[in-house]
Design a protein around this motif. Structure first.
Motif, short mmCIF file in Angstrom:
data_model
loop_
_atom_site.label_atom_id
_atom_site.label_comp_id
_atom_site.label_asym_id
_atom_site.label_seq_id
_atom_site.Cartn_x
_atom_site.Cartn_y
_atom_site.Cartn_z
N THR A 181 0.82 -1.21 0.00
CA THR A 181 0.00 0.00 0.00
C THR A 181 0.85 1.26 0.00
O THR A 181 0.51 2.25 -0.66
CB THR A 181 -0.93 0.00 1.23
OG1 THR A 181 -1.76 -1.14 1.17
CG2 THR A 181 -1.79 1.25 1.27
N THR A 226 1.75 3.52 -3.23
CA THR A 226 0.80 4.27 -4.04
C THR A 226 0.92 5.76 -3.80
O THR A 226 1.37 6.22 -2.75
CB THR A 226 -0.64 3.84 -3.74
OG1 THR A 226 -0.94 4.13 -2.37
CG2 THR A 226 -0.82 2.36 -3.99
N LYS A 227 0.51 6.55 -4.80
CA LYS A 227 0.51 8.00 -4.67
C LYS A 227 -0.68 8.44 -3.83
O LYS A 227 -1.66 7.73 -3.69
CB LYS A 227 0.44 8.64 -6.06
CG LYS A 227 1.65 8.30 -6.94
CD LYS A 227 1.53 8.95 -8.31
CE LYS A 227 2.73 8.61 -9.18
NZ LYS A 227 2.62 9.22 -10.53
N SER A 228 -0.60 9.67 -3.29
CA SER A 228 -1.66 10.11 -2.39
C SER A 228 -2.13 11.53 -2.67
O SER A 228 -2.79 12.13 -1.84
CB SER A 228 -1.17 10.03 -0.93
OG SER A 228 -0.03 10.85 -0.75
N ASP A 229 -1.80 12.08 -3.84
CA ASP A 229 -2.16 13.47 -4.11
C ASP A 229 -2.85 13.66 -5.45
O ASP A 229 -2.90 14.77 -5.97
CB ASP A 229 -0.91 14.35 -4.05
CG ASP A 229 0.17 13.92 -5.05
OD1 ASP A 229 -0.03 12.88 -5.72
OD2 ASP A 229 1.19 14.62 -5.16
N GLU A 269 -9.01 14.28 -0.63
CA GLU A 269 -9.34 13.16 0.26
C GLU A 269 -10.84 12.90 0.35
O GLU A 269 -11.26 11.79 0.68
CB GLU A 269 -8.76 13.41 1.65
CG GLU A 269 -7.29 13.04 1.77
CD GLU A 269 -7.02 11.57 1.45
OE1 GLU A 269 -7.71 10.70 2.04
OE2 GLU A 269 -6.15 11.29 0.63
N VAL A 281 -11.68 10.05 -1.82
CA VAL A 281 -11.22 8.78 -1.25
C VAL A 281 -12.19 8.30 -0.18
O VAL A 281 -12.58 7.12 -0.14
CB VAL A 281 -9.80 8.94 -0.67
CG1 VAL A 281 -9.33 7.62 -0.05
CG2 VAL A 281 -8.83 9.40 -1.75
N ARG A 333 -14.46 4.82 -0.32
CA ARG A 333 -14.30 3.75 0.66
C ARG A 333 -15.55 3.55 1.51
O ARG A 333 -15.88 2.43 1.89
CB ARG A 333 -13.08 4.02 1.53
CG ARG A 333 -11.80 4.00 0.68
CD ARG A 333 -10.54 4.21 1.47
NE ARG A 333 -9.39 4.29 0.58
CZ ARG A 333 -8.15 4.53 0.98
NH1 ARG A 333 -7.89 4.71 2.27
NH2 ARG A 333 -7.17 4.59 0.08
N GLU A 392 -5.45 4.27 -7.94
CA GLU A 392 -4.61 3.74 -6.87
C GLU A 392 -4.82 4.48 -5.55
O GLU A 392 -4.82 3.87 -4.48
CB GLU A 392 -3.14 3.80 -7.28
CG GLU A 392 -2.73 2.71 -8.24
CD GLU A 392 -1.24 2.46 -8.26
OE1 GLU A 392 -0.47 3.37 -7.90
OE2 GLU A 392 -0.83 1.34 -8.63
N GLN A 393 -5.01 5.80 -5.62
CA GLN A 393 -5.26 6.53 -4.39
C GLN A 393 -6.58 6.11 -3.76
O GLN A 393 -6.68 5.94 -2.54
CB GLN A 393 -5.26 8.04 -4.64
CG GLN A 393 -5.41 8.86 -3.36
CD GLN A 393 -5.41 10.35 -3.61
OE1 GLN A 393 -5.06 10.81 -4.69
NE2 GLN A 393 -5.82 11.12 -2.62
N GLY A 420 -6.00 2.54 -2.41
CA GLY A 420 -5.01 2.44 -1.35
C GLY A 420 -4.05 1.30 -1.53
O GLY A 420 -3.46 0.81 -0.56
#
Length: 264
Positions: free
Chosen positions: A5, A8-11, A15, A18, A22, A92-93, A96
Motif C-alpha cells: 500500500t 501508491t501516490k496520495s495526491d 481526500e 477517497v 471507501r 490507486e489513491q 489504497g
C-alpha cells in the motif's frame, strides 16, 4: 499477497473523494479528462465500436447496448486511455494499493434505447482472486439522467455474506439475482450520478449499480477501465470460459496487464 500500500501516490485527488469511495463504494470525479482528450478518445471509441462492437451481454431486457471486446488492446489510442497516468493515479489513491489494468472497453447506448442496463455487481463475473477490483466509468459525452447515467446502491459493498454471488444464479436470473441473493439491498438508498463529458465515476466491484435507458436524441458513449489489485491472480469461475493467455492461479503478466506504477 504482499501488502504494498505504501507504494501508491496520495495526491491525485482530494481526500473527500477517497472517503466517499471507501465509505459508499463509489465516487464521482469531475473533469478527469480535458476537452481535447475527450474529443480524441471519443473518436477512437466510435471507431472501435464500429469495427469491434457487439451487443453487450449484461444489458438485460432487450437493450441494444453495444460494447467492444479487447478494444484496450486492439486500438492504440484506447490502449493509451487505459494507461492514462492521471486516471491510474486516481484509481490507486482510491484503492489504497498498487493496481494493474485488467481491461478497457468502449460502450454505446443509442437514442431511444429506453431499456435500462440491469442491476448487477461486477464481482460476480470477475475471474480474479483480488483484494480490490474497480471500474472507472468515463463519460465521452454529457450523460444526463435521460441519456442513461449510472445509479448506485451506496455501501452495498459492505453487505453481509455471501461475499460473492453465484455466477450460475446471475446467468439464470440476470434481472433479479442481486436482490434475490441479498434481499436487504431492495431497501437501500439509490444515488443517480449525471456526468459531464470528461467526468468519471469509480466504483468497487461489489457495489450494486445499473444504468438507465437512453430516452434522449443522442448516443451515450463511454469508456470503462477495469483495474485490479496488482498482486491479484487469475481464478476462472465454474462454468466460465477460460482465458487463453492465463493459467489458473497465475499472476497476470505485466506486458499484457500493465501495472499502474509503470505508466509514463
Amino acid at each position: 499477497m504482499t501488502d504494498t500500500t505504501a507504494q501508491t501516490k496520495s495526491d491525485a485527488v482530494a481526500e473527500r473523494f477517497v472517503t466517499a469511495f471507501r465509505e459508499d463504494g463509489f465516487t464521482h470525479i469531475p473533469s478527469l479528462l480535458t476537452a481535447e482528450e475527450v474529443a480524441r478518445y471519443r473518436e477512437a471509441a466510435l471507431d472501435a465500436i464500429e469495427r469491434h462492437g457487439k451487443t453487450a451481454g449484461m444489458g438485460g431486457g432487450g437493450t441494444a447496448l453495444v460494447q467492444t471486446k479487447g478494444a484496450w488492446w486492439k486500438h492504440e489510442t484506447l490502449r493509451n486511455l487505459s494507461r492514462h497516468p492521471r486516471i491510474g493515479a486516481v484509481a490507486e489513491q482510491l484503492a489504497g494499493m498498487p493496481l494493474r489494468v485488467w481491461g478497457g472497453e468502449a460502450f454505446a447506448k443509442h437514442p431511444h434505447d429506453e431499456v435500462p442496463t440491469i442491476w448487477h455487481d461486477d464481482l460476480t463475473f470477475a475471474p480474479l482472486d483480488s483484494r480490490m477490483t474497480m471500474n472507472a466509468w468515463i463519460a465521452l459525452v454529457d450523460v444526463p439522467v435521460e441519456r442513461g447515467c449510472l445509479t448506485f446502491l451506496p455501501e452495498s459493498h459492505r453487505r453481509a455474506d455471501p461475499y460473492r454471488g453465484e455466477l450460475s444464479a446471475a446467468r439464470e436470473n440476470p434481472d433479479s439475482y442481486l436482490f434475490t441473493q441479498w434481499p436487504q439491498l431492495g431497501w437501500s438508498p439509490r444515488v443517480t450520478v449525471p456526468l459531464r463529458a470528461g467526468d468519471a465515476t469509480f466504483h468497487q466491484s461489489r457495489v450494486g449499480h445499473m444504468a438507465g435507458g437512453n430516452t434522449s436524441e443522442e448516443t451515450r458513449e463511454a469508456f470503462i477501465i477495469t483495474y485490479t489489485d496488482a498482486e491479484a491472480t487469475y481464478q476462472p469461475l465454474p462454468g466460465q470460459s477460460p482465458l487463453e493467455d492465463l493459467e489458473p492461479g497465475q499472476l497476470p503478466p505485466d506486458d499484457r496487464y500493465p501495472r499502474v506504477s509503470d505508466f509514463g
